[in-house]
Design a protein around this motif. Structure first.
Motif, mmCIF file in Angstrom:
data_model
loop_
_atom_site.group_PDB
_atom_site.id
_atom_site.type_symbol
_atom_site.label_atom_id
_atom_site.label_comp_id
_atom_site.label_asym_id
_atom_site.label_seq_id
_atom_site.Cartn_x
_atom_site.Cartn_y
_atom_site.Cartn_z
ATOM 1 N N LYS A 184 -30.206 -66.489 34.791
ATOM 2 C CA LYS A 184 -30.178 -67.003 36.169
ATOM 3 C C LYS A 184 -28.905 -67.808 36.421
ATOM 4 O O LYS A 184 -28.347 -67.768 37.533
ATOM 5 C CB LYS A 184 -31.420 -67.864 36.444
ATOM 6 C CG LYS A 184 -32.702 -67.037 36.543
ATOM 7 C CD LYS A 184 -33.817 -67.811 37.210
ATOM 8 C CE LYS A 184 -34.479 -68.781 36.286
ATOM 9 N NZ LYS A 184 -35.664 -69.433 36.898
ATOM 10 N N GLY A 185 -28.437 -68.519 35.401
ATOM 11 C CA GLY A 185 -27.192 -69.275 35.518
ATOM 12 C C GLY A 185 -26.000 -68.364 35.749
ATOM 13 O O GLY A 185 -25.154 -68.623 36.618
ATOM 14 N N ILE A 186 -25.926 -67.289 34.975
ATOM 15 C CA ILE A 186 -24.854 -66.299 35.166
ATOM 16 C C ILE A 186 -24.960 -65.701 36.556
ATOM 17 O O ILE A 186 -23.955 -65.542 37.264
ATOM 18 C CB ILE A 186 -24.938 -65.189 34.091
ATOM 19 C CG1 ILE A 186 -24.617 -65.771 32.709
ATOM 20 C CG2 ILE A 186 -23.983 -64.039 34.424
ATOM 21 C CD1 ILE A 186 -24.873 -64.808 31.559
ATOM 22 N N GLY A 187 -26.194 -65.384 36.962
ATOM 23 C CA GLY A 187 -26.414 -64.781 38.273
ATOM 24 C C GLY A 187 -25.966 -65.669 39.416
ATOM 25 O O GLY A 187 -25.293 -65.208 40.341
ATOM 26 N N ILE A 188 -26.307 -66.951 39.353
ATOM 27 C CA ILE A 188 -25.965 -67.843 40.477
ATOM 28 C C ILE A 188 -24.468 -68.124 40.507
ATOM 29 O O ILE A 188 -23.879 -68.292 41.597
ATOM 30 C CB ILE A 188 -26.784 -69.165 40.427
ATOM 31 C CG1 ILE A 188 -26.805 -69.825 41.825
ATOM 32 C CG2 ILE A 188 -26.254 -70.121 39.392
ATOM 33 C CD1 ILE A 188 -27.498 -69.037 42.886
#
Length: 314
Positions: free
Chosen positions: A13-17
């Motif tokens: 999710k961190g990479i995604g955001i």
């Protein structure tokens, strides 16, 4: 099922955001677009729990998704309605469509719609093959709605399309939460998947914009680029596994999603370079997340506004 928080899901999710921040600042590779938002719908499906009473479920999702959507969209709504009122010839709908204050809260409304529908699907249907058929049909209907440019009221068309990613994520829950590959294997698989996604994207150059359910004209390209990119990010996250910075951004992805475009609007008053805007926004999101969690937890569902009595929870 392990109840411990899964760090590589937070990293994904961190990479995604961070990719979303790049997309909205122009510091971004176009080939990432097909899988950025499907990643969040897929991971939401992986983490979904339908085994709670319906009233409690609706209240919980309203507190954590619908109310934050309303709170953080409100400034843009006020601005757009005011703009239409003071500019004769400009309708409210036109003002909303061409807003000078863009927002990303649409994801929360879509996810709320998807989770309400999925609750009934997954409570009523236990056969995985039937759930898979529903997911495939949902993606097909979503693509048809895009192909014929059907109006996307309340992002319903986007929700229909992205229900497929959510349900597939749910079906692959055990596999995703229990990846046991070595770091080298994860890096190789992630690299191969990203290369495949890149070449398929390059060969077809699809015009994909999930907010308006714009999906280009090739269904298979949409599906392949979405799932290859999603799986690549998840496997890559497993290889990284423990990164406090990415975990922080992943845990706070909802706050970042609903606030970053407002701050981007302010930053662009002084700076135009996409890398500078991206860098400042990434750094600024750290104190923004900490302040909102500390002083305004109700705005993001960390504390409930709507509450059920103990008797209603049964």
């Amino acid at each position: 099922m392990c109840k411990q928080r899964n760090t590589y899901i937070d990293i994904a999710k961190g990479i995604g955001i961070i990719m979303v921040l790049g997309l909205h600042t122009g510091f971004h590779f176009e080939w990432m677009t097909p899988f950025e938002m499907p990643l969040f719908f897929f991971l939401s499906g992986v983490l979904f729990n339908e085994k709670i009473p319906f009233k409690l479920f609706v209240v919980k999702k309203t507190n954590t998704l619908l109310l934050p959507f309303i709170f953080f969209e409100m400034p843009a709504w006020i601005y757009n309605i005011s703009y239409a009122l003071f500019h004769p010839g400009v309708s409210v709908s036109e003002s909303m469509m061409n807003s000078a204050i863009p927002t990303a809260g649409w994801f929360l409304l879509c996810l709320w719609e998807i989770q309400i529908v999925s609750y009934f699907i997954l409570r009523l249907i236990k056969h995985k093959s039937v759930i898979l058929i529903i997911a495939v049909l949902s993606s097909g209907i979503g693509f048809i709605l895009s192909y014929y440019s059907i109006a996307n009221y309340c992002f319903i068309n986007t929700s229909i399309m992205c229900l497929s990613y959510f349900l597939i994520g749910y079906l692959l829950k055990k596999e995703v939460l229990n990846i046991s590959l070595s770091v080298i294997s994860c890096l190789i698989i992630a690299g191969l998947l990203l290369c495949l996604e890149f070449f398929v994207f390059l060969s077809s150059s699809p015009n994909i914009f999930y907010r308006e359910n714009i999906l280009g004209n090739n269904y298979w390209v949409v599906i392949f680029t979405a799932f290859s990119g999603v799986l690549a990010v998840i496997v890559l996250s497993k290889a990284i596994d423990h990164n406090k910075i990415l975990i922080f951004y992943g845990k706070n992805s909802l706050i970042i999603l609903v606030t970053h475009l407002y701050f981007k609007k302010i930053i662009t008053i002084w700076y135009e370079d996409s890398f500078v805007i991206f860098s400042l926004l990434v750094l600024l999101m750290i104190p923004v997340c900490l302040l909102i969690k500390c002083y305004f937890p109700y705005l993001i569902g960390r504390k409930s506004i709507i509450k059920l009595s103990s008797s209603s929870k049964d």
